[in-house]
Design a protein around this motif. Structure first.
Motif, PDB file in Angstrom:
ATOM      1  N   ILE A 225      41.702  44.347  43.573  1.00  0.00           N
ATOM      2  CA  ILE A 225      42.229  45.017  42.625  1.00  0.00           C
ATOM      3  C   ILE A 225      42.585  46.456  43.358  1.00  0.00           C
ATOM      4  CG2 ILE A 225      41.955  46.495  40.365  1.00  0.00           C
ATOM      5  CD1 ILE A 225      39.937  44.195  39.791  1.00  0.00           C
ATOM      6  N   GLN A 226      41.887  46.979  44.192  1.00  0.00           N
ATOM      7  CA  GLN A 226      41.991  48.158  45.013  1.00  0.00           C
ATOM      8  C   GLN A 226      42.631  49.209  44.250  1.00  0.00           C
ATOM      9  OE1 GLN A 226      43.673  45.689  48.758  1.00  0.00           O
ATOM     10  NE2 GLN A 226      42.905  47.943  49.292  1.00  0.00           N
ATOM     11  N   GLY A 227      41.710  49.643  43.312  1.00  0.00           N
ATOM     12  CA  GLY A 227      42.283  50.689  42.377  1.00  0.00           C
ATOM     13  C   GLY A 227      43.372  50.906  41.563  1.00  0.00           C
ATOM     14  N   CYS A 228      43.869  49.445  41.261  1.00  0.00           N
ATOM     15  CA  CYS A 228      45.098  49.416  40.425  1.00  0.00           C
ATOM     16  C   CYS A 228      44.703  49.284  38.990  1.00  0.00           C
ATOM     17  CB  CYS A 228      45.836  48.417  41.063  1.00  0.00           C
ATOM     18  SG  CYS A 228      46.838  48.821  42.469  1.00  0.00           S
ATOM     19  N   ALA A 229      44.026  50.194  38.253  1.00  0.00           N
ATOM     20  CA  ALA A 229      43.301  50.042  37.172  1.00  0.00           C
ATOM     21  C   ALA A 229      44.345  49.814  35.912  1.00  0.00           C
ATOM     22  CB  ALA A 229      42.535  51.573  36.451  1.00  0.00           C
ATOM     23  N   THR A 230      45.453  50.264  36.040  1.00  0.00           N
ATOM     24  CA  THR A 230      46.525  49.772  34.989  1.00  0.00           C
ATOM     25  C   THR A 230      46.833  48.254  34.829  1.00  0.00           C
ATOM     26  OG1 THR A 230      47.505  51.865  34.800  1.00  0.00           O
ATOM     27  CG2 THR A 230      48.882  50.082  34.136  1.00  0.00           C
ATOM     28  N   ALA A 231      47.023  47.881  36.324  1.00  0.00           N
ATOM     29  CA  ALA A 231      47.279  46.523  36.514  1.00  0.00           C
ATOM     30  C   ALA A 231      46.111  45.503  35.995  1.00  0.00           C
ATOM     31  CB  ALA A 231      47.710  46.155  37.970  1.00  0.00           C
ATOM     32  N   PHE A 232      44.874  46.035  36.415  1.00  0.00           N
ATOM     33  CA  PHE A 232      43.868  45.156  35.948  1.00  0.00           C
ATOM     34  C   PHE A 232      43.755  44.994  34.410  1.00  0.00           C
ATOM     35  CE2 PHE A 232      38.880  45.477  35.498  1.00  0.00           C
ATOM     36  CZ  PHE A 232      38.899  43.982  35.652  1.00  0.00           C
ATOM     37  N   ASP A 233      43.753  46.121  33.725  1.00  0.00           N
ATOM     38  CA  ASP A 233      43.861  46.053  32.276  1.00  0.00           C
ATOM     39  C   ASP A 233      45.017  45.088  31.863  1.00  0.00           C
ATOM     40  OD1 ASP A 233      41.678  47.666  32.020  1.00  0.00           O
ATOM     41  OD2 ASP A 233      42.940  49.529  31.829  1.00  0.00           O
ATOM     42  N   ASP A 234      46.028  45.266  32.501  1.00  0.00           N
ATOM     43  CA  ASP A 234      47.180  44.628  31.972  1.00  0.00           C
ATOM     44  C   ASP A 234      46.923  42.980  31.966  1.00  0.00           C
ATOM     45  OD1 ASP A 234      48.772  46.528  31.322  1.00  0.00           O
ATOM     46  OD2 ASP A 234      49.874  46.465  33.167  1.00  0.00           O
ATOM     47  N   LEU A 235      46.136  42.535  33.170  1.00  0.00           N
ATOM     48  CA  LEU A 235      46.029  41.136  33.461  1.00  0.00           C
ATOM     49  C   LEU A 235      44.854  40.479  32.609  1.00  0.00           C
ATOM     50  CD1 LEU A 235      46.579  38.667  35.098  1.00  0.00           C
ATOM     51  CD2 LEU A 235      44.760  39.651  36.933  1.00  0.00           C
ATOM     52  N   LEU A 236      43.827  41.484  32.407  1.00  0.00           N
ATOM     53  CA  LEU A 236      42.833  41.003  31.449  1.00  0.00           C
ATOM     54  C   LEU A 236      43.440  40.957  29.812  1.00  0.00           C
ATOM     55  CD1 LEU A 236      39.949  43.292  32.066  1.00  0.00           C
ATOM     56  CD2 LEU A 236      40.301  41.060  32.782  1.00  0.00           C
ATOM     57  N   ARG A 237      44.411  41.683  29.446  1.00  0.00           N
ATOM     58  CA  ARG A 237      45.089  41.459  28.261  1.00  0.00           C
ATOM     59  C   ARG A 237      45.924  39.970  28.328  1.00  0.00           C
ATOM     60  NH1 ARG A 237      45.671  47.410  28.219  1.00  0.00           N
ATOM     61  NH2 ARG A 237      47.570  47.180  29.374  1.00  0.00           N
ATOM     62  N   LYS A 238      46.541  40.014  29.466  1.00  0.00           N
ATOM     63  CA  LYS A 238      47.261  38.708  29.460  1.00  0.00           C
ATOM     64  C   LYS A 238      46.716  37.541  29.424  1.00  0.00           C
ATOM     65  CE  LYS A 238      51.438  37.312  32.024  1.00  0.00           C
ATOM     66  NZ  LYS A 238      52.746  37.459  33.035  1.00  0.00           N
ATOM     67  N   ILE A 239      45.366  37.346  29.886  1.00  0.00           N
ATOM     68  CA  ILE A 239      44.505  36.127  29.892  1.00  0.00           C
ATOM     69  C   ILE A 239      43.793  36.239  28.674  1.00  0.00           C
ATOM     70  CG2 ILE A 239      44.715  35.702  32.437  1.00  0.00           C
ATOM     71  CD1 ILE A 239      41.856  37.038  32.544  1.00  0.00           C
ATOM     72  N   SER A 240      43.862  37.466  27.887  1.00  0.00           N
ATOM     73  CA  SER A 240      42.870  37.379  26.605  1.00  0.00           C
ATOM     74  C   SER A 240      41.594  37.342  26.973  1.00  0.00           C
ATOM     75  CB  SER A 240      43.362  36.307  25.532  1.00  0.00           C
ATOM     76  OG  SER A 240      44.896  36.255  25.212  1.00  0.00           O
ATOM     77  N   PHE A 241      41.338  37.998  27.751  1.00  0.00           N
ATOM     78  CA  PHE A 241      39.795  38.001  28.561  1.00  0.00           C
ATOM     79  C   PHE A 241      39.108  38.467  27.327  1.00  0.00           C
ATOM     80  CE2 PHE A 241      36.181  39.764  30.702  1.00  0.00           C
ATOM     81  CZ  PHE A 241      35.720  38.518  31.381  1.00  0.00           C
ATOM     82  N   ARG A 242      37.807  37.915  27.032  1.00  0.00           N
ATOM     83  CA  ARG A 242      36.779  38.501  25.994  1.00  0.00           C
ATOM     84  C   ARG A 242      35.530  38.431  26.756  1.00  0.00           C
ATOM     85  NH1 ARG A 242      37.510  35.459  20.495  1.00  0.00           N
ATOM     86  NH2 ARG A 242      35.569  36.473  20.103  1.00  0.00           N
ATOM     87  N   PRO A 243      34.718  39.695  27.029  1.00  0.00           N
ATOM     88  CA  PRO A 243      33.422  39.604  27.680  1.00  0.00           C
ATOM     89  C   PRO A 243      32.221  38.733  26.908  1.00  0.00           C
ATOM     90  CG  PRO A 243      34.430  41.795  27.607  1.00  0.00           C
ATOM     91  CD  PRO A 243      35.281  40.961  26.714  1.00  0.00           C
ATOM     92  N   SER A 244      32.456  38.565  25.774  1.00  0.00           N
ATOM     93  CA  SER A 244      31.459  38.028  24.963  1.00  0.00           C
ATOM     94  C   SER A 244      31.518  36.233  25.032  1.00  0.00           C
ATOM     95  CB  SER A 244      31.581  38.467  23.442  1.00  0.00           C
ATOM     96  OG  SER A 244      32.892  37.834  22.914  1.00  0.00           O
ATOM     97  N   ARG A 245      32.602  36.048  25.417  1.00  0.00           N
ATOM     98  CA  ARG A 245      32.912  34.691  25.608  1.00  0.00           C
ATOM     99  C   ARG A 245      33.220  33.999  26.982  1.00  0.00           C
ATOM    100  NH1 ARG A 245      38.722  33.446  23.326  1.00  0.00           N
ATOM    101  NH2 ARG A 245      38.894  34.353  25.324  1.00  0.00           N
TER     102      ARG A 245
END
Length: 284
Positions: free
Chosen positions: A9-29
């Motif tokens: 990730i190397q400090g690319c917070a926006t891309a990380f958030d975008d990717l988590l949304r794209k894979i529909s990541f849910r920490p509870s699941r």
């Protein structure tokens, strides 16, 4: 439950958030494997660290060489360089808690049931998984202890290139850190070469990607790793490489590990723009 691995990730917070949304990541699941290098080169290392910490036990993250650079800087073992972009981490009001979290990350994670390993750079050909895990544990124990700053005093250097049981403690730990967080190429005998980082096929004569060295001892375990942006995405039976150059304005990639699926990517061109000049950073 889905298990995803995400590259450097190397400090690319926006891309990380975008990717988590794209894979529909849910920490509870779902569960997430991160190959390390959460910080540096990109514009928001602090945001990445806080985001990952906030995901709690849903995330397994190993240390990369840039994460170790951060620790070494805090420990006074290296000076900040003009290329470093984790100044905000050092100045954050919660810096002590963040650094404590970083130094408690493993160098290597082994899922024995799945015969799968997560590591930043790879496992040197001369080690099996058990040897790699034991060597990683030695360094991890020191980093998690009260004398962790002292433990980093001899981290830097390209030698020794070859593993031996006769190495003294500092040499042994330096080889471990280099192998697990910096390695790309080895010679046919498994000696590390840390001088070349280009893609396979362009390397000097006599060098082989670590995962193609004949008789590699950990070949029976699937290794998930990053670190090698010039290699890019590589998926085969024995390895998954997922550093797709986010910090250099390319993409950040997620690969599902629990079942076959196409990789998911997001562009990092916007997230790697300099805050002041608006130009993307290029790999040097």
């Amino acid at each position: 439950m889905a298990l995803y691995a995400i590259g450097d990730i190397q400090g690319c917070a926006t891309a990380f958030d975008d990717l988590l949304r794209k894979i529909s990541f849910r920490p509870s699941r779902d569960r997430l494997w991160l190959v390390g290098d959460l910080v540096n080169r990109g514009p928001d290392s602090l945001g990445v660290l806080r985001r990952v910490m906030g995901l709690g036990r849903s995330v397994t993250c190993v240390l990369g060489n840039h994460d170790l650079h951060l620790l070494a800087t805090v420990a006074g073992r290296r000076e900040l360089s003009p290329a470093d972009t984790f100044h905000e981490v050092l100045e954050a009001p919660d810096a002590a808690d963040i650094i404590d979290w970083v130094r408690h990350r493993p160098l290597l994670h082994h899922d024995a049931a799945a015969r799968r390993v997560l590591v930043h750079a790879g496992i040197p050909p001369v080690w099996n998984v058990q040897q790699a895990r034991a060597a990683a544990r030695e360094v991890e124990t020191l980093l998690r202890g009260r004398q962790w700053r002292y433990a980093l005093r001899s981290m830097y250097g390209n030698k020794p290139a070859a593993w031996s049981k006769k190495l003294d403690g500092e040499e042994r730990r330096r080889f471990t850190i280099n192998a697990l967080t910096r390695m790309r190429y080895c010679d046919r005998r498994g000696r590390l070469d840390l001088s070349y980082s280009g893609p396979p096929g362009t390397q000097p004569k006599g060098l082989t990607p670590w995962f193609d060295v004949p008789n590699r001892r950990a070949a029976g375990t699937h290794v998930v790793f990053g670190h090698w942006a010039a290699l890019g995405l590589l998926r085969r039976a024995d390895v998954t490489a997922i550093d797709t150059g986010c910090a250099w304005g390319n993409s950040l990639t997620a690969v599902r590990l629990d079942r076959p699926a196409r990789p998911t990517k997001v562009s990092c061109a916007a997230s790697t723009k300099r805050r002041s000049g608006g130009k993307s950073r290029r790999r040097r």
